[in-house]
Design a protein around this motif. Structure first.
Motif, PDB file in Angstrom:
ATOM      1  N   ASP A  70      -8.435   8.115  -2.770  1.00  0.00           N
ATOM      2  CA  ASP A  70      -7.868   9.062  -1.959  1.00  0.00           C
ATOM      3  C   ASP A  70      -7.081   8.718  -0.619  1.00  0.00           C
ATOM      4  OD1 ASP A  70     -10.029   9.287  -0.222  1.00  0.00           O
ATOM      5  OD2 ASP A  70     -10.772  10.882  -0.946  1.00  0.00           O
ATOM      6  N   ARG A  71      -6.513   9.741   0.021  1.00  0.00           N
ATOM      7  CA  ARG A  71      -6.059   9.340   1.404  1.00  0.00           C
ATOM      8  C   ARG A  71      -6.959   8.638   2.254  1.00  0.00           C
ATOM      9  NH1 ARG A  71      -5.558  11.116   6.131  1.00  0.00           N
ATOM     10  NH2 ARG A  71      -6.655  13.150   5.925  1.00  0.00           N
ATOM     11  N   LYS A  72      -8.062   9.237   2.520  1.00  0.00           N
ATOM     12  CA  LYS A  72      -8.774   8.614   3.238  1.00  0.00           C
ATOM     13  C   LYS A  72      -9.480   7.187   3.057  1.00  0.00           C
ATOM     14  CE  LYS A  72     -13.306   9.370   5.635  1.00  0.00           C
ATOM     15  NZ  LYS A  72     -14.576  10.577   5.809  1.00  0.00           N
ATOM     16  N   ALA A  73      -9.674   7.171   1.744  1.00  0.00           N
ATOM     17  CA  ALA A  73     -10.451   5.873   1.204  1.00  0.00           C
ATOM     18  C   ALA A  73      -9.116   5.010   1.164  1.00  0.00           C
ATOM     19  CB  ALA A  73     -10.735   6.049  -0.226  1.00  0.00           C
TER      20      ALA A  73
ATOM     21  N   GLN B  54       0.480   6.040  -4.874  1.00  0.00           N
ATOM     22  CA  GLN B  54       0.622   6.835  -5.880  1.00  0.00           C
ATOM     23  C   GLN B  54      -0.069   6.364  -7.305  1.00  0.00           C
ATOM     24  OE1 GLN B  54       4.386   8.395  -6.750  1.00  0.00           O
ATOM     25  NE2 GLN B  54       3.640   9.361  -8.608  1.00  0.00           N
ATOM     26  N   MET B  55       0.004   5.119  -7.435  1.00  0.00           N
ATOM     27  CA  MET B  55      -0.668   4.507  -8.769  1.00  0.00           C
ATOM     28  C   MET B  55      -1.958   4.644  -8.498  1.00  0.00           C
ATOM     29  SD  MET B  55       0.302   0.789  -9.999  1.00  0.00           S
ATOM     30  CE  MET B  55      -0.593  -0.077  -8.781  1.00  0.00           C
ATOM     31  N   VAL B  56      -2.667   4.340  -7.556  1.00  0.00           N
ATOM     32  CA  VAL B  56      -4.139   4.596  -7.551  1.00  0.00           C
ATOM     33  C   VAL B  56      -4.776   5.451  -6.866  1.00  0.00           C
ATOM     34  CG1 VAL B  56      -4.168   2.064  -7.406  1.00  0.00           C
ATOM     35  CG2 VAL B  56      -3.921   3.093  -5.271  1.00  0.00           C
TER      36      VAL B  56
ATOM     37  N   THR C  89       0.834  -1.169   0.079  1.00  0.00           N
ATOM     38  CA  THR C  89      -0.011  -0.048   0.093  1.00  0.00           C
ATOM     39  C   THR C  89       0.909   1.159   0.058  1.00  0.00           C
ATOM     40  OG1 THR C  89      -1.857  -1.205   1.265  1.00  0.00           O
ATOM     41  CG2 THR C  89      -1.775   1.148   1.167  1.00  0.00           C
ATOM     42  N   ILE C  90       1.865   1.229   0.810  1.00  0.00           N
ATOM     43  CA  ILE C  90       2.647   2.369   0.918  1.00  0.00           C
ATOM     44  C   ILE C  90       3.439   2.741  -0.459  1.00  0.00           C
ATOM     45  CG2 ILE C  90       4.979   3.395   2.051  1.00  0.00           C
ATOM     46  CD1 ILE C  90       4.022   1.630   4.490  1.00  0.00           C
TER      47      ILE C  90
END
Length: 192
Positions: free
Chosen positions: A174-177, A167-169, A162-163
């Motif tokens: 977004d950050r929250k999602a 950026q790819m997704v 995930t980390i």
């Protein structure tokens, strides 16, 4: 003897701070021992006595930063949800860390060593912390049975992915999602 150790720690901190400044100023690939030494106000041999080359300096810098994030995000209590909340916050901090992201994006050959080839010190620190939290949550009843270190390693893989790929997704999550979905993934994996 204590003052010598404190002095060594101060020199090492100056060197690592200088390495971070160089990475931000020049990028990972153009950071040199010479420039680190200049910024840290030490000689190059002083650096070479501690680390054999620039890759080792950067690896140590990453270890300090990643372990520092783990220290900065306090334990949120016993249980799966508290542990997952902490993991999500640690991941968010690392996604926003300029040095970590610079290495992932601008030094892929260095990053790939720790993503695909070998377990680094910071990764082992994270697995050990996860295993300890998993074991406590198993006793508490909110995490399924299983080997805590194996489960911690899998949580690391999920979170690390995930980390490094957020950026790819970012157009989809977004950050929250992203935080919500990471928590859902970890909670689902660990639930009894």
């Amino acid at each position: 003897m204590s003052s010598i150790r404190n002095s060594d720690a101060t020199v090492e901190k100056r060197i690592l701070d200088a390495a971070a400044a160089c990475i931000l100023a020049f990028g990972v690939e153009r950071t040199t021992m010479t420039e680190i030494a200049r910024r840290a106000r030490v000689s190059r041999p002083t650096i070479y006595r501690r680390w054999p080359d620039i890759r080792w300096v950067i690896a140590e810098l990453l270890t300090v930063r990643i372990a520092g994030v783990l220290d900065d995000v306090p334990d949120r209590g016993v249980g799966r949800e508290a542990m997952v909340d902490r993991v999500v916050l640690v991941a968010e901090h690392l996604r926003e860390d300029e040095i970590v992201q610079s290495v992932i994006r601008n030094a892929p050959s260095l990053a790939m060593v720790y993503i695909a080839e070998r377990l680094g010190t910071s990764q082992q620190i994270l697995i050990d912390a996860l295993a300890e939290a998993i074991k406590a949550a198993q006793v508490e009843g909110s995490v399924r049975p299983g080997d805590p270190h194996e489960m911690g390693a899998m949580c690391l893989l999920i979170t690390q992915s995930t980390i490094q790929s957020a950026q790819m997704v970012e157009m989809l999550l977004d950050r929250k999602a992203l935080n919500v979905e990471l928590a859902r993934s970890l909670n689902g994996y660990l639930a009894p």
